[in-house]
Design a protein around this motif. Structure first.
Motif, PDB file in Angstrom:
ATOM      1  N   ASN A 127       0.835  -1.014  -0.133  1.00 33.53           N
ATOM      2  CA  ASN A 127       0.153   0.167  -0.048  1.00 33.53           C
ATOM      3  C   ASN A 127       0.860   1.440  -0.038  1.00 33.53           C
ATOM      4  O   ASN A 127       0.575   2.345  -1.028  1.00 33.53           O
ATOM      5  N   LEU A 128       1.912   1.310   0.504  1.00 27.24           N
ATOM      6  CA  LEU A 128       3.154   2.495   1.088  1.00 27.24           C
ATOM      7  C   LEU A 128       3.461   2.600  -0.443  1.00 27.24           C
ATOM      8  O   LEU A 128       3.738   3.741  -1.205  1.00 27.24           O
ATOM      9  N   ILE A 129       3.728   2.407  -1.496  1.00 31.00           N
ATOM     10  CA  ILE A 129       4.784   1.971  -2.168  1.00 31.00           C
ATOM     11  C   ILE A 129       3.824   2.047  -3.495  1.00 31.00           C
ATOM     12  O   ILE A 129       4.141   2.885  -4.743  1.00 31.00           O
ATOM     13  N   ALA A 130       1.913   1.923  -3.696  1.00 32.68           N
ATOM     14  CA  ALA A 130       0.933   1.743  -4.265  1.00 32.68           C
ATOM     15  C   ALA A 130       0.729   3.416  -4.405  1.00 32.68           C
ATOM     16  O   ALA A 130       0.710   4.167  -5.389  1.00 32.68           O
ATOM     17  N   ARG A 131       1.434   3.831  -3.342  1.00 30.95           N
ATOM     18  CA  ARG A 131       0.907   5.523  -3.217  1.00 30.95           C
ATOM     19  C   ARG A 131       1.730   6.450  -3.807  1.00 30.95           C
ATOM     20  O   ARG A 131       3.228   6.664  -4.420  1.00 30.95           O
ATOM     21  N   PRO A 132       1.563   6.747  -5.101  1.00 28.30           N
ATOM     22  CA  PRO A 132       2.430   7.690  -6.243  1.00 28.30           C
ATOM     23  C   PRO A 132       3.076   9.319  -5.436  1.00 28.30           C
ATOM     24  O   PRO A 132       3.954  10.030  -5.854  1.00 28.30           O
ATOM     25  N   GLN A 133       2.468  10.096  -4.574  1.00 22.95           N
ATOM     26  CA  GLN A 133       3.025  11.221  -3.488  1.00 22.95           C
ATOM     27  C   GLN A 133       4.002  11.024  -3.166  1.00 22.95           C
ATOM     28  O   GLN A 133       4.691  11.400  -2.332  1.00 22.95           O
ATOM     29  N   LEU A 134       4.840   9.455  -2.749  1.00 21.23           N
ATOM     30  CA  LEU A 134       5.102   9.070  -1.297  1.00 21.23           C
ATOM     31  C   LEU A 134       6.461   9.130  -1.637  1.00 21.23           C
ATOM     32  O   LEU A 134       7.286   8.927  -3.040  1.00 21.23           O
ATOM     33  N   ASP A 135       7.125  10.367  -1.100  1.00 21.86           N
ATOM     34  CA  ASP A 135       8.976  10.674  -1.388  1.00 21.86           C
ATOM     35  C   ASP A 135       9.766   9.139  -1.541  1.00 21.86           C
ATOM     36  O   ASP A 135       9.927   7.861  -1.011  1.00 21.86           O
ATOM     37  N   LYS A 136      11.255   9.353  -1.985  1.00 19.64           N
ATOM     38  CA  LYS A 136      11.384   8.693  -3.009  1.00 19.64           C
ATOM     39  C   LYS A 136      12.578   7.856  -1.451  1.00 19.64           C
ATOM     40  O   LYS A 136      11.939   6.779  -2.121  1.00 19.64           O
ATOM     41  N   ILE A 137      12.832   8.393  -0.732  1.00 17.97           N
ATOM     42  CA  ILE A 137      13.567   7.962   0.569  1.00 17.97           C
ATOM     43  C   ILE A 137      12.692   6.757   0.555  1.00 17.97           C
ATOM     44  O   ILE A 137      12.716   5.394   1.809  1.00 17.97           O
ATOM     45  N   TYR A 138      11.333   7.448   0.866  1.00 14.64           N
ATOM     46  CA  TYR A 138      10.109   5.714   2.016  1.00 14.64           C
ATOM     47  C   TYR A 138      10.153   4.570   0.775  1.00 14.64           C
ATOM     48  O   TYR A 138       9.726   3.877   1.522  1.00 14.64           O
ATOM     49  N   ARG A 139       9.516   5.291  -0.456  1.00 15.55           N
ATOM     50  CA  ARG A 139       9.975   4.424  -1.215  1.00 15.55           C
ATOM     51  C   ARG A 139      10.839   3.096  -1.303  1.00 15.55           C
ATOM     52  O   ARG A 139      10.450   2.120  -1.119  1.00 15.55           O
ATOM     53  N   ASP A 140      12.327   3.470  -1.402  1.00 21.06           N
ATOM     54  CA  ASP A 140      12.961   2.126  -1.461  1.00 21.06           C
ATOM     55  C   ASP A 140      12.800   2.074  -0.370  1.00 21.06           C
ATOM     56  O   ASP A 140      13.545   0.342   0.085  1.00 21.06           O
ATOM     57  N   GLN A 141      12.747   2.067   0.765  1.00 20.91           N
ATOM     58  CA  GLN A 141      12.752   1.812   2.305  1.00 20.91           C
ATOM     59  C   GLN A 141      12.047   0.472   2.630  1.00 20.91           C
ATOM     60  O   GLN A 141      11.619  -0.536   2.879  1.00 20.91           O
TER      61      GLN A 141
END
Length: 393
Positions: free
Chosen positions: A93-107
């Motif tokens: 669900n976190l990865i699916a959020r397009p507005q998520l910052d790259k640092i959080y997407r990588d994590q």
């Protein structure tokens, strides 16, 4: 249940903070009401339905820069509790959020890889760790995870490549482990009688780690199978220089090579010198069997008695009783049989190998410890026991 209580506690705090934060930053109203979902979650909690409560709390937490850390923490806790499916859902669900910052997407992506690894879905975990391997913060843990995956899959070629990369990044010597990967490859082709290819893997193993005992043992066994006992003997005799703790693993093979070459006298001479140099090695037991066959019970029993007197051990005592039984009668023989049965039981119950790292023990030698998954940490018990003995003057 205790851990679940902590999860719910922190989720409640997070929800409370979230509500308070928005209350402080929203225009004041005459009346304020708690969200219905929050009340539903509390109701589930009070009714001892924690799974439903957790679902509600997760749904009500919006994903933004203020709540993403809470989601990641909750996902980790679920994985540690063994509820990997919930952890996967949170991280997806976190990865699916397009507005998520790259640092959080990588994590989140790295955590999802850990979820799949815990669940045993190795192909998906592999793809994710290959992707995050290029992210500086996750390069080392991603490489270690990939190494774990390739070991589980017995993909030794890729394991060698990843271990080499890990050595470059961490500056930690991985060559002894890489040598084991080459040995695994050799073992696979030796079974198919592909000796030339197997010998090449053995050369690679010894190039990586010249003290790799396993490579010498595998090479000797392959040469014995071919009937080249001289070459096998050289490999086995090399083990003394590589790691004397594993000499005992070569003794039966050594005896077979000497006998095949009809060099029994040389065998007795070699093993006698071996015993004098490394008295803790149970070479005396092998030598006593041959002395009994060629020189008789008296010579063999005298040899074992002298050994037991100088270096007491259950194995030595058991062998000593074995020799004396044939020359004993009456009550003394019955007493010796009782003692022999006792030493036999002690030897049956006693492990032959133990891991220096985690303490795992057993009757078989594992080159990779089943407990802690480390390589070359399992040693013969006689070697570990000799380390604990005071030095003899």
């Amino acid at each position: 249940m205790v851990i679940l209580g902590f999860i719910l506690f922190f989720l409640s705090l997070g929800a409370a903070w979230y509500l308070g934060y928005h209350a402080r930053h929203q225009p004041q109203k005459k009346t304020s009401h708690l969200p219905r979902d929050y009340l539903v979650g509390l109701n589930y909690l009070l009714n001892e339905e924690p799974d439903k409560a957790v679902d509600v709390f997760i749904k009500m937490l919006e994903v933004d820069s203020n709540t993403v850390e809470t989601h990641l923490a909750v996902g980790k806790l679920f994985r540690r509790r063994g509820e990997v499916d919930r952890a996967i859902r949170i991280h997806q669900n976190l990865i699916a959020r397009p507005q998520l910052d790259k640092i959080y997407r990588d994590q989140s992506l790295f955590e999802l890889g850990q979820d799949y690894l815990s669940a045993g879905v190795l192909d998906r975990a592999e793809r994710i760790f290959i992707e995050v391997m290029g992210v500086k913060e996750y390069a080392i843990p991603a490489l270690r995870a990939l190494l774990d995956i390739y070991q589980q899959e017995k993909d030794w070629k890729n394991a060698i490549q990843i271990a080499t990369k890990l050595e470059t990044v961490t500056k930690k010597n991985m060559q002894p482990i890489i040598a084991h990967y080459h040995c695994e490859q050799a073992k696979e082709v030796y079974v198919k009688d592909q000796y030339e290819e197997g010998h090449q893997h053995i050369k690679n193993a010894l190039y990586a780690d010249k003290n790799c005992v396993r490579a010498s043992l595998l090479h000797a066994e392959a040469e014995m199978k071919k009937g080249d006992f001289k070459v096998a003997l050289r490999s086995l005799q090399n083990i003394k220089k590589q790691d004397a703790d594993y000499i005992s693993e070569s003794l039966i093979l050594l005896a077979s090579c000497f006998e095949a070459l009809k060099q029994e006298d040389k065998m007795i001479e070699y093993i006698t010198h071996l015993f004098e140099e490394y008295p803790h090695v149970p070479a005396v037991l092998l030598l006593s069997d041959h002395l009994q066959r060629w020189k008789g019970d008296k010579t063999a029993s005298t040899f074992v008695a002298d050994y037991v007197r100088r270096y007491p051990s259950i194995h030595g005592l058991h062998q000593f009783i074995h020799f004396y039984l044939s020359n004993t009668k009456g009550q003394a023989r019955e007493d010796l049989i009782i003692l022999q049965n006792l030493t036999k039981k002690l030897l049956t119950d006693k492990p032959d190998y133990q891991c220096e790292s985690c303490g795992f023990s057993g009757k078989s030698l594992h080159w990779q410890c089943p407990g802690c998954k480390q390589w070359s940490t399992i040693k013969p018990m006689h070697a570990l026991e000799s380390m604990a003995l005071p030095a003899r003057v």
